[in-house]
Design a protein around this motif. Structure first.
Motif, PDB file in Angstrom:
ATOM      1  N   PRO A  35       9.511  37.060 -19.546  1.00  0.00           N
ATOM      2  CA  PRO A  35       9.794  38.494 -19.696  1.00  0.00           C
ATOM      3  C   PRO A  35       9.778  39.233 -18.363  1.00  0.00           C
ATOM      4  O   PRO A  35      10.560  40.171 -18.170  1.00  0.00           O
ATOM      5  CB  PRO A  35       8.662  38.983 -20.615  1.00  0.00           C
ATOM      6  N   PHE A  36       8.900  38.819 -17.457  1.00  0.00           N
ATOM      7  CA  PHE A  36       8.890  39.429 -16.128  1.00  0.00           C
ATOM      8  C   PHE A  36      10.222  39.222 -15.434  1.00  0.00           C
ATOM      9  O   PHE A  36      10.825  40.164 -14.900  1.00  0.00           O
ATOM     10  CB  PHE A  36       7.761  38.846 -15.280  1.00  0.00           C
ATOM     11  N   PHE A  37      10.700  37.997 -15.407  1.00  0.00           N
ATOM     12  CA  PHE A  37      11.953  37.701 -14.726  1.00  0.00           C
ATOM     13  C   PHE A  37      13.110  38.499 -15.340  1.00  0.00           C
ATOM     14  O   PHE A  37      13.971  39.025 -14.634  1.00  0.00           O
ATOM     15  CB  PHE A  37      12.264  36.210 -14.788  1.00  0.00           C
ATOM     16  N   ARG A  38      13.110  38.591 -16.660  1.00  0.00           N
ATOM     17  CA  ARG A  38      14.190  39.307 -17.331  1.00  0.00           C
ATOM     18  C   ARG A  38      14.131  40.796 -17.027  1.00  0.00           C
ATOM     19  O   ARG A  38      15.167  41.435 -16.800  1.00  0.00           O
ATOM     20  CB  ARG A  38      14.119  39.041 -18.836  1.00  0.00           C
ATOM     21  N   PHE A  39      12.934  41.347 -17.018  1.00  0.00           N
ATOM     22  CA  PHE A  39      12.800  42.771 -16.728  1.00  0.00           C
ATOM     23  C   PHE A  39      13.124  43.064 -15.266  1.00  0.00           C
ATOM     24  O   PHE A  39      13.792  44.061 -14.947  1.00  0.00           O
ATOM     25  CB  PHE A  39      11.385  43.238 -17.063  1.00  0.00           C
ATOM     26  N   ILE A  40      12.684  42.209 -14.370  1.00  0.00           N
ATOM     27  CA  ILE A  40      12.953  42.393 -12.930  1.00  0.00           C
ATOM     28  C   ILE A  40      14.449  42.384 -12.666  1.00  0.00           C
ATOM     29  O   ILE A  40      14.975  43.251 -11.950  1.00  0.00           O
ATOM     30  CB  ILE A  40      12.247  41.291 -12.109  1.00  0.00           C
ATOM     31  N   THR A  41      15.164  41.422 -13.230  1.00  0.00           N
ATOM     32  CA  THR A  41      16.605  41.337 -12.973  1.00  0.00           C
ATOM     33  C   THR A  41      17.341  42.521 -13.605  1.00  0.00           C
ATOM     34  O   THR A  41      18.322  43.015 -13.043  1.00  0.00           O
ATOM     35  CB  THR A  41      17.185  40.008 -13.473  1.00  0.00           C
ATOM     36  N   ALA A  42      16.855  42.986 -14.759  1.00  0.00           N
ATOM     37  CA  ALA A  42      17.463  44.164 -15.377  1.00  0.00           C
ATOM     38  C   ALA A  42      17.248  45.394 -14.500  1.00  0.00           C
ATOM     39  O   ALA A  42      18.174  46.185 -14.267  1.00  0.00           O
ATOM     40  CB  ALA A  42      16.876  44.400 -16.765  1.00  0.00           C
ATOM     41  N   LEU A  43      16.037  45.551 -13.984  1.00  0.00           N
ATOM     42  CA  LEU A  43      15.710  46.726 -13.175  1.00  0.00           C
ATOM     43  C   LEU A  43      16.440  46.694 -11.836  1.00  0.00           C
ATOM     44  O   LEU A  43      16.882  47.734 -11.327  1.00  0.00           O
ATOM     45  CB  LEU A  43      14.200  46.792 -12.954  1.00  0.00           C
ATOM     46  N   SER A  44      16.603  45.506 -11.264  1.00  0.00           N
ATOM     47  CA  SER A  44      17.245  45.403  -9.949  1.00  0.00           C
ATOM     48  C   SER A  44      18.710  45.820  -9.986  1.00  0.00           C
ATOM     49  O   SER A  44      19.295  46.142  -8.951  1.00  0.00           O
ATOM     50  CB  SER A  44      17.116  43.978  -9.401  1.00  0.00           C
ATOM     51  N   SER A  45      19.292  45.825 -11.177  1.00  0.00           N
ATOM     52  CA  SER A  45      20.694  46.246 -11.308  1.00  0.00           C
ATOM     53  C   SER A  45      20.836  47.762 -11.348  1.00  0.00           C
ATOM     54  O   SER A  45      21.955  48.271 -11.409  1.00  0.00           O
ATOM     55  CB  SER A  45      21.307  45.633 -12.574  1.00  0.00           C
ATOM     56  N   HIS A  46      19.718  48.475 -11.316  1.00  0.00           N
ATOM     57  CA  HIS A  46      19.734  49.938 -11.373  1.00  0.00           C
ATOM     58  C   HIS A  46      19.378  50.555 -10.024  1.00  0.00           C
ATOM     59  O   HIS A  46      18.722  51.592  -9.967  1.00  0.00           O
ATOM     60  CB  HIS A  46      18.768  50.433 -12.443  1.00  0.00           C
ATOM     61  N   SER A  47      19.774  49.927  -8.943  1.00  0.00           N
ATOM     62  CA  SER A  47      19.520  50.436  -7.585  1.00  0.00           C
ATOM     63  C   SER A  47      18.034  50.680  -7.352  1.00  0.00           C
ATOM     64  O   SER A  47      17.625  51.720  -6.814  1.00  0.00           O
ATOM     65  CB  SER A  47      20.321  51.729  -7.338  1.00  0.00           C
ATOM     66  N   VAL A  48      17.224  49.710  -7.767  1.00  0.00           N
ATOM     67  CA  VAL A  48      15.774  49.760  -7.547  1.00  0.00           C
ATOM     68  C   VAL A  48      15.385  48.538  -6.726  1.00  0.00           C
ATOM     69  O   VAL A  48      15.774  47.417  -7.057  1.00  0.00           O
ATOM     70  CB  VAL A  48      15.009  49.770  -8.885  1.00  0.00           C
ATOM     71  N   HIS A  49      14.634  48.737  -5.626  1.00  0.00           N
ATOM     72  CA  HIS A  49      14.072  47.614  -4.886  1.00  0.00           C
ATOM     73  C   HIS A  49      13.027  46.923  -5.772  1.00  0.00           C
ATOM     74  O   HIS A  49      12.170  47.588  -6.344  1.00  0.00           O
ATOM     75  CB  HIS A  49      13.359  48.088  -3.615  1.00  0.00           C
ATOM     76  N   CYS A  50      13.093  45.616  -5.855  1.00  0.00           N
ATOM     77  CA  CYS A  50      12.093  44.859  -6.618  1.00  0.00           C
ATOM     78  C   CYS A  50      11.492  43.778  -5.731  1.00  0.00           C
ATOM     79  O   CYS A  50      12.226  43.047  -5.051  1.00  0.00           O
ATOM     80  CB  CYS A  50      12.714  44.203  -7.845  1.00  0.00           C
ATOM     81  N   SER A  51      10.175  43.691  -5.716  1.00  0.00           N
ATOM     82  CA  SER A  51       9.501  42.584  -5.046  1.00  0.00           C
ATOM     83  C   SER A  51       8.557  41.934  -6.033  1.00  0.00           C
ATOM     84  O   SER A  51       8.050  42.582  -6.949  1.00  0.00           O
ATOM     85  CB  SER A  51       8.748  43.066  -3.798  1.00  0.00           C
ATOM     86  N   VAL A  52       8.349  40.643  -5.861  1.00  0.00           N
ATOM     87  CA  VAL A  52       7.580  39.861  -6.820  1.00  0.00           C
ATOM     88  C   VAL A  52       6.489  39.101  -6.097  1.00  0.00           C
ATOM     89  O   VAL A  52       6.766  38.306  -5.183  1.00  0.00           O
ATOM     90  CB  VAL A  52       8.477  38.850  -7.578  1.00  0.00           C
ATOM     91  N   MET A  53       5.244  39.333  -6.491  1.00  0.00           N
ATOM     92  CA  MET A  53       4.141  38.576  -5.935  1.00  0.00           C
ATOM     93  C   MET A  53       4.164  37.172  -6.537  1.00  0.00           C
ATOM     94  O   MET A  53       4.091  37.010  -7.756  1.00  0.00           O
ATOM     95  CB  MET A  53       2.811  39.271  -6.222  1.00  0.00           C
ATOM     96  N   THR A  54       4.296  36.182  -5.699  1.00  0.00           N
ATOM     97  CA  THR A  54       4.445  34.792  -6.128  1.00  0.00           C
ATOM     98  C   THR A  54       3.180  34.029  -5.760  1.00  0.00           C
ATOM     99  O   THR A  54       2.914  33.807  -4.574  1.00  0.00           O
ATOM    100  CB  THR A  54       5.670  34.151  -5.448  1.00  0.00           C
ATOM    101  N   VAL A  55       2.411  33.658  -6.761  1.00  0.00           N
ATOM    102  CA  VAL A  55       1.122  33.016  -6.531  1.00  0.00           C
ATOM    103  C   VAL A  55       1.336  31.518  -6.338  1.00  0.00           C
ATOM    104  O   VAL A  55       1.985  30.856  -7.152  1.00  0.00           O
ATOM    105  CB  VAL A  55       0.170  33.282  -7.706  1.00  0.00           C
ATOM    106  N   LEU A  56       0.766  30.994  -5.276  1.00  0.00           N
ATOM    107  CA  LEU A  56       0.938  29.582  -4.934  1.00  0.00           C
ATOM    108  C   LEU A  56      -0.410  28.867  -4.896  1.00  0.00           C
ATOM    109  O   LEU A  56      -1.396  29.426  -4.433  1.00  0.00           O
ATOM    110  CB  LEU A  56       1.618  29.469  -3.566  1.00  0.00           C
TER     111      LEU A  56
END
Length: 492
Positions: A35-56
């Motif tokens: 759901p995070f990935f889907r929401f992020i990609t949806a939001l990024s199409s609305h001229s919004v900068h998106c960054s994702v904290m990637t835990v390693l």
């Protein structure tokens, strides 16, 4: 390298420098990440900068594959690597590996402020996974940033999370409350029987229960809750949350579902050992070749998610039931919780004799499956599912009725929601993880055969699909919720 090292992978100049910048902080587990990935990609199409904290490192191979696919498919999305502080797992003997990851993240959350404050362009809002809410919300508030919670399960489950701490407080004040958790009567929603609560909640000392209570109490401090559902599917729960019946003064609730998959997030809840879509699509799929040979609405799709492993005894009864049903079936088999540990072959689990008997009408795989594409296929007529919320929403969107067999966690609450919303039927008497007893192959076969022949169930599922499409269409309830959230983002 310090635990809070930033590694930016953004492509500068892609967006207007004045655009809002949202930092997403997911947790672990494919049911949470998708759901995070889907929401992020949806939001990024609305001229919004998106960054994702990637835990390693990631807990599972599926997680690593999906992160890689997300950043490959959407290079404008900024990657922020975060190295966890070490956690002594021996302090939590027998704990679920994903619960341990959530705890490690919570204990490292005080370092998030360095990543958020140091990001370029300046972060204007934070969206956190619900599993981290109690620790991320204070960090965002300290930085004077609005913080929203992305809730990855049903609104019915959200109502339980929000009300459960209040329920415990009331029981503590009640002398009769010493005899266990009891049923939870959620104001304005429904009474949840103790037997339908996530198993861990029966033990107040359980790691998950402590996390659950902390996060439930923290929700009231969020600036809003984003939920992957739609109003027509869960009208009662959503109204009760929004009207303050569950918790007075509760934050705004945005029903933004059903979130659509993207090229990087189409490996779904039903896959056994998942690989990224790009790799899978490079060669012909025997699964879809097989589906293409089957009559319309003739195949039962069987999958129990990326987190639920069924006992070998019950797997054999499921096999017997699918064989006895006489129906064609596609079965995604899973035998472990973490995919890196899933090494058994199909024949090792089910035996050559069974596979030989069903070879003309059944296909069993432990490989990656693009679940949404399976559910959209004309040959699929029923989904025998654990009722994980991703599976529920995908089936609802595709109009495929579910035969729900909840096994773990929030799945009985999801089954309540899907049945009342018309997306399928729930076998309430079938076994729950930790309960004694095995559902017989005879009963499984009878129920599968009956559900496949039930025109009323198919009609209700078709209506749920129509309502889902209306919700996300321009002017629909979910469309308006998304626009309202984006409007607030751009106003901050």
């Amino acid at each position: 390298m310090p635990a809070s090292t930033l590694r930016s992978m953004a492509i500068p100049g892609e967006l207007d420098d004045g655009a809002a910048h949202v930092m997403f902080i997911p947790s672990a587990g494919m049911a949470h990440l998708l759901p995070f990935f889907r929401f992020i990609t949806a939001l990024s199409s609305h001229s919004v900068h998106c960054s994702v904290m990637t835990v390693l490192p990631t807990v599972s191979a599926a997680e690593a594959d999906h992160f890689a696919a997300l950043f490959a498919a959407f290079p404008r999305i900024q990657r922020v690597d975060f190295n966890l502080l070490p956690l002594d797992a021996s302090a939590f003997p027998g704990a679920d590996p994903f619960f341990l990851r959530w705890e490690a993240l919570r204990r490292s959350a005080h370092l998030f402020d360095q990543l958020i404050a140091g990001a370029t362009p300046r972060v204007s809002a934070v969206v956190t996974d619900v599993a981290l809410a109690s620790h991320v919300i204070p960090v965002a508030k300290q930085l004077q940033l609005p913080c929203h919670v992305l809730f990855i399960a049903s609104a019915t489950m959200l109502s339980l999370l929000a009300y459960f701490p209040i329920h415990l407080d009331k029981k503590q004040d009640d002398d009769a409350g010493a005899a266990g958790i009891g049923d939870v009567d959620i104001p304005g929603v429904r009474r949840i029987q103790q037997s339908s609560l996530p198993q861990a909640l029966h033990d107040l000392n359980h790691l998950f229960t402590k996390q659950f209570i902390d996060n439930g109490r923290a929700l009231s401090q969020a600036d809003g809750i984003l939920v992957n559902t739609f109003d027509a599917l869960e009208p009662v729960a959503l109204a009760a949350l929004r009207d303050g019946k569950v918790v007075p003064g509760f934050p705004p609730v945005y029903a933004i579902g059903l979130l659509k998959s993207s090229p990087s997030s189409s490996c779904t809840d039903g896959a056994g050992s998942e690989k990224q879509a790009a790799a899978a699509s490079s060669s012909p799929s025997p699964i879809f070749a097989w589906l293409g040979e089957q009559p319309a609405k003739s195949v039962v799709y069987v999958a129990f998610g990326s987190r639920t492993a069924v006992s070998h005894e019950q797997l054999h009864e499921m096999a017997a039931g699918l064989e006895a049903s006489g129906c064609r079936f596609l079965w995604v088999l899973k035998t472990t919780v973490v995919d890196r540990e899933d090494t058994a072959e199909v024949r090792d689990v089910l035996g050559d004799q069974f596979l030989g008997r069903v070879k003309d009408r059944g296909l069993v795989t432990k490989g990656w499956v693009e679940q949404e594409a399976v559910l959209r296929h004309a040959a699929v007529g029923l989904f025998l599912s654990h009722s994980g919320w991703n599976s529920v929403t995908e089936a609802a969107a595709c109009g495929v009725p579910l035969l729900a067999w909840p096994r773990f966690g929030d799945q009985r609450l999801n089954a309540i929601a899907l049945e009342s919303g018309g997306a399928g039927v729930w076998m309430e008497r079938w076994s729950w993880d930790g309960e004694d007893g095995v559902v017989s192959g005879r009963e499984i076969g009878e129920k599968v055969k009956a559900a496949m022949a039930d025109a009323a169930v198919r009609a209700r599922a078709a209506r749920a699909s129509q309502e889902a499409a209306k919700a996300v269409a321009e002017g629909g309830t979910s469309y308006r919720s998304m626009q309202e959230f984006i409007g607030k983002l751009k106003a901050w």
